[in-house]
Design an enzyme around this catalytic site. Structure first.
Site, PDB file in Angstrom:
ATOM      1  N   LYS A   1       7.273   3.540   6.444  1.00 42.07           N
ATOM      2  CA  LYS A   1       6.694   2.427   7.202  1.00 42.07           C
ATOM      3  C   LYS A   1       7.523   1.152   7.036  1.00 42.07           C
ATOM      4  O   LYS A   1       7.886   0.500   8.009  1.00 42.07           O
ATOM      5  CB  LYS A   1       5.245   2.162   6.761  1.00 42.07           C
TER       6      LYS A   1
ATOM      7  N   ARG B   1      -6.407   0.623   6.204  1.00 41.87           N
ATOM      8  CA  ARG B   1      -6.303   1.812   5.366  1.00 41.87           C
ATOM      9  C   ARG B   1      -7.643   2.482   5.126  1.00 41.87           C
ATOM     10  O   ARG B   1      -7.698   3.490   4.428  1.00 41.87           O
ATOM     11  CB  ARG B   1      -5.741   1.388   4.009  1.00 41.87           C
TER      12      ARG B   1
ATOM     13  N   ARG C   1      13.323   5.731  -4.591  1.00 37.68           N
ATOM     14  CA  ARG C   1      13.369   4.368  -4.032  1.00 37.68           C
ATOM     15  C   ARG C   1      13.728   3.352  -5.112  1.00 37.68           C
ATOM     16  O   ARG C   1      13.241   3.402  -6.236  1.00 37.68           O
ATOM     17  CB  ARG C   1      12.018   4.002  -3.424  1.00 37.68           C
TER      18      ARG C   1
ATOM     19  N   ARG D   1       9.622   0.406  -8.265  1.00 34.84           N
ATOM     20  CA  ARG D   1       8.273  -0.140  -8.179  1.00 34.84           C
ATOM     21  C   ARG D   1       7.393   0.540  -9.221  1.00 34.84           C
ATOM     22  O   ARG D   1       7.546   1.723  -9.472  1.00 34.84           O
ATOM     23  CB  ARG D   1       7.710   0.122  -6.768  1.00 34.84           C
TER      24      ARG D   1
ATOM     25  N   ARG E   1      -1.802   8.113  -5.058  1.00 37.13           N
ATOM     26  CA  ARG E   1      -1.711   7.412  -3.765  1.00 37.13           C
ATOM     27  C   ARG E   1      -1.853   8.416  -2.613  1.00 37.13           C
ATOM     28  O   ARG E   1      -2.475   8.123  -1.600  1.00 37.13           O
ATOM     29  CB  ARG E   1      -0.374   6.659  -3.664  1.00 37.13           C
TER      30      ARG E   1
HETATM   31  P1  AP5 Z   1       9.524   3.121   2.736  1.00 36.11           P
HETATM   32  O1  AP5 Z   1       9.962   2.697   4.098  1.00 36.11           O
HETATM   33  O2  AP5 Z   1       9.600   2.138   1.634  1.00 36.11           O
HETATM   34  O3  AP5 Z   1       8.077   3.798   2.826  1.00 36.11           O
HETATM   35  P2  AP5 Z   1       6.648   3.155   3.019  1.00 36.11           P
HETATM   36  O4  AP5 Z   1       5.891   4.060   3.946  1.00 36.11           O
HETATM   37  O5  AP5 Z   1       6.736   1.715   3.393  1.00 36.11           O
HETATM   38  O6  AP5 Z   1       6.118   3.356   1.548  1.00 36.11           O
HETATM   39  P3  AP5 Z   1       5.274   2.434   0.585  1.00 36.11           P
HETATM   40  O7  AP5 Z   1       5.313   3.111  -0.754  1.00 36.11           O
HETATM   41  O8  AP5 Z   1       5.712   1.024   0.623  1.00 36.11           O
HETATM   42  O9  AP5 Z   1       3.862   2.590   1.236  1.00 36.11           O
HETATM   43  P4  AP5 Z   1       2.531   2.441   0.571  1.00 36.11           P
HETATM   44  O10 AP5 Z   1       1.657   2.509   1.763  1.00 36.11           O
HETATM   45  O11 AP5 Z   1       2.187   3.375  -0.522  1.00 36.11           O
HETATM   46  O12 AP5 Z   1       2.666   1.077  -0.221  1.00 36.11           O
HETATM   47  P5  AP5 Z   1       2.160  -0.387   0.080  1.00 36.11           P
HETATM   48  O13 AP5 Z   1       3.187  -1.296  -0.409  1.00 36.11           O
HETATM   49  O14 AP5 Z   1       1.663  -0.531   1.469  1.00 36.11           O
HETATM   50  O15 AP5 Z   1      10.374   4.424   2.362  1.00 36.11           O
HETATM   51  C1  AP5 Z   1      10.239   5.039   1.092  1.00 36.11           C
HETATM   52  C2  AP5 Z   1      11.629   5.478   0.624  1.00 36.11           C
HETATM   53  O16 AP5 Z   1      12.133   6.486   1.526  1.00 36.11           O
HETATM   54  C3  AP5 Z   1      12.677   4.365   0.623  1.00 36.11           C
HETATM   55  O17 AP5 Z   1      13.505   4.530  -0.487  1.00 36.11           O
HETATM   56  C4  AP5 Z   1      13.466   4.560   1.939  1.00 36.11           C
HETATM   57  O18 AP5 Z   1      14.805   4.150   1.807  1.00 36.11           O
HETATM   58  C5  AP5 Z   1      13.365   6.064   2.146  1.00 36.11           C
HETATM   59  N1  AP5 Z   1      13.250   6.434   3.552  1.00 36.11           N
HETATM   60  C6  AP5 Z   1      12.535   5.793   4.511  1.00 36.11           C
HETATM   61  N2  AP5 Z   1      12.641   6.442   5.699  1.00 36.11           N
HETATM   62  C7  AP5 Z   1      13.441   7.512   5.467  1.00 36.11           C
HETATM   63  C8  AP5 Z   1      13.903   8.592   6.297  1.00 36.11           C
HETATM   64  N3  AP5 Z   1      13.575   8.673   7.577  1.00 36.11           N
HETATM   65  N4  AP5 Z   1      14.711   9.529   5.738  1.00 36.11           N
HETATM   66  C9  AP5 Z   1      15.045   9.467   4.402  1.00 36.11           C
HETATM   67  N5  AP5 Z   1      14.636   8.468   3.566  1.00 36.11           N
HETATM   68  C10 AP5 Z   1      13.842   7.511   4.108  1.00 36.11           C
HETATM   69  O19 AP5 Z   1       0.853  -0.469  -0.852  1.00 36.11           O
HETATM   70  C11 AP5 Z   1       0.945  -0.497  -2.240  1.00 36.11           C
HETATM   71  C12 AP5 Z   1      -0.453  -0.669  -2.845  1.00 36.11           C
HETATM   72  O20 AP5 Z   1      -1.030  -1.916  -2.401  1.00 36.11           O
HETATM   73  C13 AP5 Z   1      -1.496   0.378  -2.460  1.00 36.11           C
HETATM   74  O21 AP5 Z   1      -1.413   1.528  -3.268  1.00 36.11           O
HETATM   75  C14 AP5 Z   1      -2.784  -0.401  -2.666  1.00 36.11           C
HETATM   76  O22 AP5 Z   1      -3.100  -0.512  -4.039  1.00 36.11           O
HETATM   77  C15 AP5 Z   1      -2.427  -1.791  -2.177  1.00 36.11           C
HETATM   78  N6  AP5 Z   1      -2.702  -1.965  -0.746  1.00 36.11           N
HETATM   79  C16 AP5 Z   1      -1.786  -2.206   0.250  1.00 36.11           C
HETATM   80  N7  AP5 Z   1      -2.383  -2.297   1.430  1.00 36.11           N
HETATM   81  C17 AP5 Z   1      -3.715  -2.115   1.216  1.00 36.11           C
HETATM   82  C18 AP5 Z   1      -4.847  -2.084   2.056  1.00 36.11           C
HETATM   83  N8  AP5 Z   1      -4.750  -2.235   3.398  1.00 36.11           N
HETATM   84  N9  AP5 Z   1      -6.054  -1.875   1.499  1.00 36.11           N
HETATM   85  C19 AP5 Z   1      -6.188  -1.724   0.164  1.00 36.11           C
HETATM   86  N10 AP5 Z   1      -5.150  -1.734  -0.691  1.00 36.11           N
HETATM   87  C20 AP5 Z   1      -3.916  -1.922  -0.172  1.00 36.11           C
END
Ligand code: AP5
Length: 211
Positions: free
Chosen positions: A14, A84, A123, A156, A167
């Protein structure tokens, strides 16, 4: 007006796609994960995040609504990591209806769990400028150093095997239900997240062209 949501399991890509989408379409990128991390180790959020659990709905909804009211969102926005839960999605719809707006498309990036675990374990992120790399698929030019600003890259806190598993389970139990919610509204675009970042973006831009 383009009001997009980037949806999918943790590590689906994402954040990677969000950078290209927001640049291509001139949209404000709102990542709830980034917003929470910017609050650093706020005792209100940190325990949930480090355990891989969701921050309570009321806290996150208030934060997003406050941000969406800012003038820079009036020309369109890209939500990444929100909503979410069903309650978050319903609250978002309520707010947008009041503002005479709606969600234009939800890009659901589908990626297999095995690939997710590999991506998240590999990552590396830059604590200084937010750059994101991957030791397998997107390595920095110099190991452990950010290409963009030269700072040392880190992992992270929630990118460890136990928290990744939690997660993924939280996604299955609380978030996946939204696929159905948005499919019923006719605004869900299923995107194959197993391809390269370029191919993933191609699918998104093809969908936008047809909108
Ligand atoms: P990346 O693009 O970083 O993936 P992502 O989907 O953004 O992953 P996140 O871990 O950031 O998502 P998340 O939803 O768990 O975390 P968030 O920060 O929102 O890609 C991942 C890796 O793969 C990278 O190294 C990239 O280079 C590689 N990659 C990408 N695309 C690729 C491809 N096509 N091919 C190969 N490699 C690729 O949330 C964190 C925490 O915050 C949650 O656990 C929760 O506690 C809290 N939180 C956030 N939002 C909410 C909400 N709405 N409600 C409640 N709690 C929340």
């Amino acid at each position: 007006m383009k009001n997009f949501i980037l949806f999918g399991p943790p590590g689906a890509g994402k954040g990677t796609q969000a950078k290209t989408i927001s640049k291509t379409y001139g949209l404000v990128h709102l990542s709830t994960g980034d917003m929470l991390r910017e609050a650093k180790d706020d005792p209100m959020f940190a325990p949930y995040m480090s355990a891989g659990k969701l921050v309570p709905d009321n806290v996150i909804v208030e934060m997003v609504v406050k941000r969406l009211k800012k003038p820079d969102c009036s020309e369109g926005f890209l939500l990444d990591g929100f909503p979410r839960t069903l309650s978050q999605a319903q609250e978002l719809d309520k707010f947008l209806t009041k503002e005479n707006k709606k969600v234009s498309a939800v890009f659901c990036i589908l990626t297999e769990n095995e690939e997710i675990v590999k991506r998240l374990s590999g990552r590396r992120v830059c604590p200084a400028c937010g750059g994101s790399f991957n030791i397998d698929s997107m390595p920095p030019k110099k190991e452990g150093i950010c290409d963009l600003c030269g700072a040392n890259l880190i992992q992270r806190k929630d990118d460890n095997p136990d928290t990744i598993r939690e997660r993924l389970s939280v996604y299955d139990k609380q978030t996946k239900v939204l696929i159905d919610y948005y499919e019923k509204q006719g605004i869900l675009a299923k995107i194959d997240g197993m391809l390269t970042p370029e191919k993933v973006f191609e699918q998104i831009s093809d969908y936008v062209k047809k909108m």
